[in-house]
Design a protein around this motif. Structure first.
Motif, short mmCIF file in Angstrom:
data_model
loop_
_atom_site.label_atom_id
_atom_site.label_comp_id
_atom_site.label_asym_id
_atom_site.label_seq_id
_atom_site.Cartn_x
_atom_site.Cartn_y
_atom_site.Cartn_z
N VAL A 4 -5.94 -8.56 3.88
CA VAL A 4 -4.48 -8.59 3.86
C VAL A 4 -4.02 -8.05 2.51
O VAL A 4 -4.46 -8.53 1.47
CB VAL A 4 -3.95 -10.02 4.07
CG1 VAL A 4 -2.44 -10.05 3.97
CG2 VAL A 4 -4.41 -10.57 5.41
N TYR A 5 -3.16 -7.03 2.56
CA TYR A 5 -2.61 -6.45 1.35
C TYR A 5 -1.09 -6.55 1.40
O TYR A 5 -0.47 -6.08 2.36
CB TYR A 5 -2.99 -4.98 1.22
CG TYR A 5 -4.46 -4.75 1.03
CD1 TYR A 5 -5.04 -4.90 -0.22
CD2 TYR A 5 -5.27 -4.39 2.09
CE1 TYR A 5 -6.40 -4.70 -0.41
CE2 TYR A 5 -6.63 -4.18 1.91
CZ TYR A 5 -7.18 -4.34 0.67
OH TYR A 5 -8.52 -4.14 0.48
N PRO A 6 -0.47 -7.15 0.38
CA PRO A 6 0.99 -7.18 0.36
C PRO A 6 1.54 -5.78 0.08
O PRO A 6 0.93 -5.00 -0.65
CB PRO A 6 1.33 -8.14 -0.78
CG PRO A 6 0.12 -8.14 -1.65
CD PRO A 6 -1.06 -7.84 -0.76
N ALA A 7 2.66 -5.49 0.69
CA ALA A 7 3.32 -4.20 0.49
C ALA A 7 4.75 -4.44 0.04
O ALA A 7 5.39 -5.40 0.46
CB ALA A 7 3.31 -3.40 1.78
N ILE A 8 5.24 -3.59 -0.82
CA ILE A 8 6.63 -3.67 -1.30
C ILE A 8 7.38 -2.51 -0.66
O ILE A 8 6.99 -1.35 -0.82
CB ILE A 8 6.69 -3.58 -2.83
CG1 ILE A 8 5.95 -4.77 -3.43
CG2 ILE A 8 8.14 -3.53 -3.30
CD1 ILE A 8 5.79 -4.70 -4.93
N THR A 19 4.96 0.72 -1.40
CA THR A 19 3.89 0.74 -2.38
C THR A 19 3.01 -0.49 -2.13
O THR A 19 3.51 -1.52 -1.69
CB THR A 19 4.42 0.78 -3.82
OG1 THR A 19 3.33 0.93 -4.72
CG2 THR A 19 5.20 -0.45 -4.18
N VAL A 20 1.73 -0.37 -2.43
CA VAL A 20 0.77 -1.46 -2.25
C VAL A 20 0.19 -1.76 -3.63
O VAL A 20 -0.70 -1.06 -4.10
CB VAL A 20 -0.34 -1.07 -1.25
CG1 VAL A 20 -1.31 -2.23 -1.05
CG2 VAL A 20 0.27 -0.64 0.07
N PRO A 21 0.69 -2.82 -4.29
CA PRO A 21 0.27 -3.10 -5.67
C PRO A 21 -1.23 -3.32 -5.84
O PRO A 21 -1.78 -2.97 -6.89
CB PRO A 21 1.03 -4.38 -6.02
CG PRO A 21 2.18 -4.44 -5.07
CD PRO A 21 1.71 -3.76 -3.82
N ASP A 22 -1.91 -3.87 -4.85
CA ASP A 22 -3.34 -4.13 -4.97
C ASP A 22 -4.20 -2.87 -4.87
O ASP A 22 -5.39 -2.91 -5.17
CB ASP A 22 -3.80 -5.12 -3.90
CG ASP A 22 -3.25 -6.53 -4.13
OD1 ASP A 22 -2.83 -6.83 -5.27
OD2 ASP A 22 -3.24 -7.31 -3.17
N LEU A 23 -3.60 -1.77 -4.44
CA LEU A 23 -4.33 -0.51 -4.29
C LEU A 23 -3.59 0.58 -5.08
O LEU A 23 -2.69 1.23 -4.56
CB LEU A 23 -4.42 -0.12 -2.81
CG LEU A 23 -5.11 -1.12 -1.90
CD1 LEU A 23 -4.97 -0.72 -0.44
CD2 LEU A 23 -6.57 -1.27 -2.27
N PRO A 24 -3.95 0.78 -6.33
CA PRO A 24 -3.25 1.76 -7.16
C PRO A 24 -3.21 3.14 -6.50
O PRO A 24 -4.19 3.59 -5.90
CB PRO A 24 -4.08 1.81 -8.44
CG PRO A 24 -4.81 0.51 -8.46
CD PRO A 24 -5.06 0.15 -7.02
N GLY A 25 -2.06 3.77 -6.60
CA GLY A 25 -1.90 5.10 -6.05
C GLY A 25 -1.52 5.14 -4.59
O GLY A 25 -1.36 6.21 -4.02
N ARG A 26 -1.35 3.99 -3.96
CA ARG A 26 -0.97 3.94 -2.54
C ARG A 26 0.54 3.86 -2.43
O ARG A 26 1.14 2.80 -2.55
CB ARG A 26 -1.59 2.74 -1.82
CG ARG A 26 -3.07 2.73 -1.82
CD ARG A 26 -3.63 3.81 -0.93
NE ARG A 26 -5.06 3.61 -0.88
CZ ARG A 26 -5.94 4.56 -0.73
NH1 ARG A 26 -5.55 5.78 -0.58
NH2 ARG A 26 -7.20 4.31 -0.71
N HIS A 27 1.16 5.00 -2.26
CA HIS A 27 2.61 5.09 -2.08
C HIS A 27 2.87 5.95 -0.85
O HIS A 27 2.21 6.96 -0.65
CB HIS A 27 3.28 5.74 -3.29
CG HIS A 27 3.02 5.03 -4.57
ND1 HIS A 27 3.69 3.90 -4.93
CD2 HIS A 27 2.15 5.29 -5.56
CE1 HIS A 27 3.25 3.50 -6.11
NE2 HIS A 27 2.30 4.33 -6.51
N MET A 39 3.15 3.92 8.35
CA MET A 39 2.62 4.78 7.29
C MET A 39 1.85 3.97 6.24
O MET A 39 0.85 4.42 5.72
CB MET A 39 3.75 5.59 6.65
CG MET A 39 4.43 6.55 7.60
SD MET A 39 3.34 7.77 8.31
CE MET A 39 3.07 8.80 6.88
N ALA A 40 2.35 2.75 5.94
CA ALA A 40 1.66 1.88 4.98
C ALA A 40 0.28 1.50 5.51
O ALA A 40 -0.71 1.53 4.78
CB ALA A 40 2.49 0.63 4.70
N LYS A 41 0.21 1.16 6.79
CA LYS A 41 -1.08 0.82 7.41
C LYS A 41 -2.02 2.01 7.31
O LYS A 41 -3.20 1.85 6.96
CB LYS A 41 -0.87 0.41 8.86
CG LYS A 41 -2.14 0.02 9.59
CD LYS A 41 -1.81 -0.39 11.01
CE LYS A 41 -3.04 -0.81 11.78
NZ LYS A 41 -3.93 0.26 12.13
#
Length: 46
Positions: A4-8, A19-27, A39-41
């Motif tokens: 589970v990854y939180p998304a903003i 953006t996904v803070p736990d995965l740098p560069g995931r925008h 798209m986030a998934k």
């Protein structure tokens, strides 16, 4: 196993940015909330 990854989500020039803070560069972004979540998934799975 599932992770589970939180998304903003935030407004971005008439679109929804994500953006996904736990995965740098995931925008990413989507045209609406459903598209942004899809798209986030996709970005997380890469």
């Amino acid at each position: 196993m599932k992770y589970v990854y939180p998304a903003i989500l935030y407004p971005d020039d008439g679109k929804i940015g994500v953006t996904v803070p736990d995965l740098p560069g995931r925008h990413t972004y989507g045209e609406d909330m459903a598209d942004a979540l899809f798209m986030a998934k996709d970005a997380i799975e890469m």
